[in-house]
Motif scaffolding. Structure first.
Motif, PDB file in Angstrom:
ATOM      1  N   TRP A  45       8.684 -13.314  46.346  1.00  0.00           N
ATOM      2  CA  TRP A  45      10.081 -14.307  45.885  1.00  0.00           C
ATOM      3  C   TRP A  45      10.822 -13.675  44.712  1.00  0.00           C
ATOM      4  O   TRP A  45      11.943 -14.013  44.809  1.00  0.00           O
ATOM      5  CB  TRP A  45       9.229 -15.669  45.474  1.00  0.00           C
ATOM      6  CG  TRP A  45       8.670 -16.589  46.348  1.00  0.00           C
ATOM      7  CD1 TRP A  45       7.353 -16.694  46.846  1.00  0.00           C
ATOM      8  CD2 TRP A  45       9.236 -17.053  47.493  1.00  0.00           C
ATOM      9  NE1 TRP A  45       7.342 -17.352  47.824  1.00  0.00           N
ATOM     10  CE2 TRP A  45       8.595 -17.749  48.350  1.00  0.00           C
ATOM     11  CE3 TRP A  45      10.782 -17.368  47.872  1.00  0.00           C
ATOM     12  CZ2 TRP A  45       9.002 -18.341  49.346  1.00  0.00           C
ATOM     13  CZ3 TRP A  45      11.110 -18.033  48.987  1.00  0.00           C
ATOM     14  CH2 TRP A  45      10.188 -18.615  49.588  1.00  0.00           C
ATOM     15  N   LEU A  46      10.392 -12.756  43.814  1.00  0.00           N
ATOM     16  CA  LEU A  46      11.436 -12.339  42.914  1.00  0.00           C
ATOM     17  C   LEU A  46      12.135 -11.236  43.747  1.00  0.00           C
ATOM     18  O   LEU A  46      13.566 -11.179  43.457  1.00  0.00           O
ATOM     19  CB  LEU A  46      10.525 -11.638  41.826  1.00  0.00           C
ATOM     20  CG  LEU A  46      11.357 -10.939  40.828  1.00  0.00           C
ATOM     21  CD1 LEU A  46      12.203 -12.125  39.960  1.00  0.00           C
ATOM     22  CD2 LEU A  46      10.389 -10.070  40.006  1.00  0.00           C
ATOM     23  N   PHE A  47      11.771 -10.481  44.353  1.00  0.00           N
ATOM     24  CA  PHE A  47      12.659  -9.602  45.011  1.00  0.00           C
ATOM     25  C   PHE A  47      13.620 -10.461  46.193  1.00  0.00           C
ATOM     26  O   PHE A  47      14.776  -9.961  46.299  1.00  0.00           O
ATOM     27  CB  PHE A  47      11.737  -8.429  46.019  1.00  0.00           C
ATOM     28  CG  PHE A  47      11.269  -7.576  44.917  1.00  0.00           C
ATOM     29  CD1 PHE A  47      11.645  -7.248  43.983  1.00  0.00           C
ATOM     30  CD2 PHE A  47      10.197  -6.806  45.654  1.00  0.00           C
ATOM     31  CE1 PHE A  47      11.232  -6.285  43.105  1.00  0.00           C
ATOM     32  CE2 PHE A  47       9.618  -5.590  44.782  1.00  0.00           C
ATOM     33  CZ  PHE A  47      10.256  -5.557  43.625  1.00  0.00           C
ATOM     34  N   PHE A  48      13.085 -11.373  46.605  1.00  0.00           N
ATOM     35  CA  PHE A  48      14.184 -12.301  47.434  1.00  0.00           C
ATOM     36  C   PHE A  48      15.002 -12.922  46.822  1.00  0.00           C
ATOM     37  O   PHE A  48      16.248 -12.914  47.082  1.00  0.00           O
ATOM     38  CB  PHE A  48      13.348 -13.470  48.184  1.00  0.00           C
ATOM     39  CG  PHE A  48      14.159 -14.149  49.179  1.00  0.00           C
ATOM     40  CD1 PHE A  48      14.572 -13.906  50.458  1.00  0.00           C
ATOM     41  CD2 PHE A  48      14.309 -15.642  48.840  1.00  0.00           C
ATOM     42  CE1 PHE A  48      15.199 -14.645  51.068  1.00  0.00           C
ATOM     43  CE2 PHE A  48      15.114 -16.352  49.524  1.00  0.00           C
ATOM     44  CZ  PHE A  48      15.631 -15.952  50.751  1.00  0.00           C
ATOM     45  N   ALA A  49      14.861 -13.201  45.307  1.00  0.00           N
ATOM     46  CA  ALA A  49      15.855 -13.841  44.545  1.00  0.00           C
ATOM     47  C   ALA A  49      17.064 -12.854  44.183  1.00  0.00           C
ATOM     48  O   ALA A  49      18.159 -12.944  43.922  1.00  0.00           O
ATOM     49  CB  ALA A  49      15.156 -14.550  43.213  1.00  0.00           C
ATOM     50  N   ILE A  50      16.497 -11.542  44.062  1.00  0.00           N
ATOM     51  CA  ILE A  50      17.197 -10.209  43.536  1.00  0.00           C
ATOM     52  C   ILE A  50      17.970 -10.059  44.699  1.00  0.00           C
ATOM     53  O   ILE A  50      19.477  -9.661  44.646  1.00  0.00           O
ATOM     54  CB  ILE A  50      16.563  -9.201  43.258  1.00  0.00           C
ATOM     55  CG1 ILE A  50      15.814  -9.681  41.752  1.00  0.00           C
ATOM     56  CG2 ILE A  50      17.533  -8.101  42.865  1.00  0.00           C
ATOM     57  CD1 ILE A  50      14.915  -8.529  41.513  1.00  0.00           C
ATOM     58  N   ASP A  51      17.589 -10.223  45.956  1.00  0.00           N
ATOM     59  CA  ASP A  51      18.441  -9.873  47.236  1.00  0.00           C
ATOM     60  C   ASP A  51      19.517 -10.835  47.324  1.00  0.00           C
ATOM     61  O   ASP A  51      20.775 -10.544  47.550  1.00  0.00           O
ATOM     62  CB  ASP A  51      17.461 -10.089  48.395  1.00  0.00           C
ATOM     63  CG  ASP A  51      17.751  -8.803  49.466  1.00  0.00           C
ATOM     64  OD1 ASP A  51      18.494  -8.090  49.027  1.00  0.00           O
ATOM     65  OD2 ASP A  51      17.295  -9.003  50.383  1.00  0.00           O
TER      66      ASP A  51
ATOM     67  N   SER B 293      31.989  -2.545  45.268  1.00  0.00           N
ATOM     68  CA  SER B 293      31.389  -3.573  45.550  1.00  0.00           C
ATOM     69  C   SER B 293      30.424  -3.768  46.989  1.00  0.00           C
ATOM     70  O   SER B 293      29.393  -4.047  47.042  1.00  0.00           O
ATOM     71  CB  SER B 293      31.968  -4.989  45.350  1.00  0.00           C
ATOM     72  OG  SER B 293      31.185  -6.138  45.588  1.00  0.00           O
ATOM     73  N   ILE B 294      31.394  -3.384  47.957  1.00  0.00           N
ATOM     74  CA  ILE B 294      30.918  -3.366  49.464  1.00  0.00           C
ATOM     75  C   ILE B 294      29.819  -2.307  49.600  1.00  0.00           C
ATOM     76  O   ILE B 294      28.792  -2.354  50.271  1.00  0.00           O
ATOM     77  CB  ILE B 294      32.072  -3.089  50.249  1.00  0.00           C
ATOM     78  CG1 ILE B 294      33.036  -4.500  50.132  1.00  0.00           C
ATOM     79  CG2 ILE B 294      31.561  -2.765  51.754  1.00  0.00           C
ATOM     80  CD1 ILE B 294      34.216  -4.124  51.141  1.00  0.00           C
TER      81      ILE B 294
ATOM     82  N   VAL C 208      20.405  -3.584  51.647  1.00  0.00           N
ATOM     83  CA  VAL C 208      19.603  -3.021  52.716  1.00  0.00           C
ATOM     84  C   VAL C 208      18.125  -2.447  52.490  1.00  0.00           C
ATOM     85  O   VAL C 208      17.048  -2.648  52.850  1.00  0.00           O
ATOM     86  CB  VAL C 208      20.321  -2.035  53.508  1.00  0.00           C
ATOM     87  CG1 VAL C 208      19.459  -1.325  54.601  1.00  0.00           C
ATOM     88  CG2 VAL C 208      21.297  -2.683  54.398  1.00  0.00           C
ATOM     89  N   LEU C 209      18.199  -1.678  50.948  1.00  0.00           N
ATOM     90  CA  LEU C 209      17.002  -1.094  50.594  1.00  0.00           C
ATOM     91  C   LEU C 209      15.954  -2.037  50.145  1.00  0.00           C
ATOM     92  O   LEU C 209      14.821  -1.978  50.318  1.00  0.00           O
ATOM     93  CB  LEU C 209      17.293  -0.176  49.551  1.00  0.00           C
ATOM     94  CG  LEU C 209      17.901   1.215  49.824  1.00  0.00           C
ATOM     95  CD1 LEU C 209      18.548   2.096  48.682  1.00  0.00           C
ATOM     96  CD2 LEU C 209      17.071   2.071  50.806  1.00  0.00           C
TER      97      LEU C 209
END
Length: 61
Positions: A6-12, A34-35, A43-44
């Motif tokens: 969930w933390l990584f999903f929030a960062i994503d 930015s792009i 992606v990573l």
């Protein structure tokens, strides 16, 4: 492990927000950076989330 997912999903989601904010600026160099940067990081991190989700699915009974 679920909290980490969930933390990584929030960062994503944060990368998507940063991409949108970077594209809305007036400077072309900031837009291109930015792009490129946010796309690579998105992606990573998405691949890492996918692999962690697979590992979580395998380890759960």
């Amino acid at each position: 492990m679920t909290i980490l997912l969930w933390l990584f999903f929030a960062i994503d989601i944060g990368f998507i927000v940063a991409l949108v904010l970077g594209v809305r600026t007036k400077k072309p160099s900031v837009v291109w950076f930015s792009i490129i940067a946010n796309s690579i990081f998105f992606v990573l991190l998405s691949v890492l989330i996918f692999l962690l989700a697979i590992a979580n699915g395998i380890s759960e009974p």
